[in-house]
Design a protein around this motif. Structure first.
Motif, short mmCIF file in Angstrom:
data_model
loop_
_atom_site.label_atom_id
_atom_site.label_comp_id
_atom_site.label_asym_id
_atom_site.label_seq_id
_atom_site.Cartn_x
_atom_site.Cartn_y
_atom_site.Cartn_z
N SER A 1 31.70 -1.15 -0.09
CA SER A 1 33.00 -1.79 0.11
C SER A 1 32.68 -3.30 1.29
CB SER A 1 33.00 -1.02 1.05
OG SER A 1 34.53 -1.73 2.36
N CYS B 1 33.76 -4.41 3.27
CA CYS B 1 34.69 -4.68 4.67
C CYS B 1 32.93 -5.33 5.64
CB CYS B 1 34.66 -3.62 5.43
SG CYS B 1 35.06 -2.94 6.72
N CYS C 1 38.67 -6.26 10.96
CA CYS C 1 40.13 -6.22 10.49
C CYS C 1 41.21 -6.12 11.25
CB CYS C 1 39.66 -4.26 10.75
SG CYS C 1 38.29 -3.06 10.22
N CYS D 1 43.60 -8.44 4.91
CA CYS D 1 42.66 -8.36 5.87
C CYS D 1 42.01 -9.64 5.98
CB CYS D 1 41.50 -7.18 6.04
SG CYS D 1 40.22 -7.55 7.28
N CYS E 1 37.90 -9.54 5.10
CA CYS E 1 38.04 -8.74 3.47
C CYS E 1 38.76 -9.20 2.19
CB CYS E 1 37.54 -7.55 3.48
SG CYS E 1 38.84 -7.05 3.59
N ILE F 1 42.55 -1.38 0.95
CA ILE F 1 41.81 -0.74 2.08
C ILE F 1 41.83 0.71 1.47
CG2 ILE F 1 41.33 -1.02 4.12
CD1 ILE F 1 41.89 -3.69 3.96
#
Length: 67
Positions: free
Chosen positions: A8, A10, A14, A22, A25, A32
């Motif tokens: 991911s 991420c 967030c 986001c 990311c 997501i």
């Protein structure tokens, strides 16, 4: 985790911008949510879309002293 598994993107920041993307990311809210169930080709597509969004933001972003 499998060595070939796509991780991911991420980064733990967030927060969504007004377009529901986001700021950490650069994935959309839908991307997501889809990530855990997405196939590897779809994950690569999501990563590419996020990179394109980042590139678009970078070219339009004002220096911090001009905001």
């Amino acid at each position: 985790m499998d060595d070939d598994e796509i991780e991911s993107p991420c980064v733990g920041v967030c927060q969504l911008d007004p377009q529901h993307v986001c700021v950490g990311c650069h994935r959309s809210m839908d991307e997501i949510s889809e990530w855990p169930y997405a196939t590897d080709p779809r994950k690569r597509e999501i990563l590419q879309l996020a990179q394109l969004r980042l590139a678009g933001l970078a070219s339009k972003r004002k220096p911090f002293w001009r905001r």
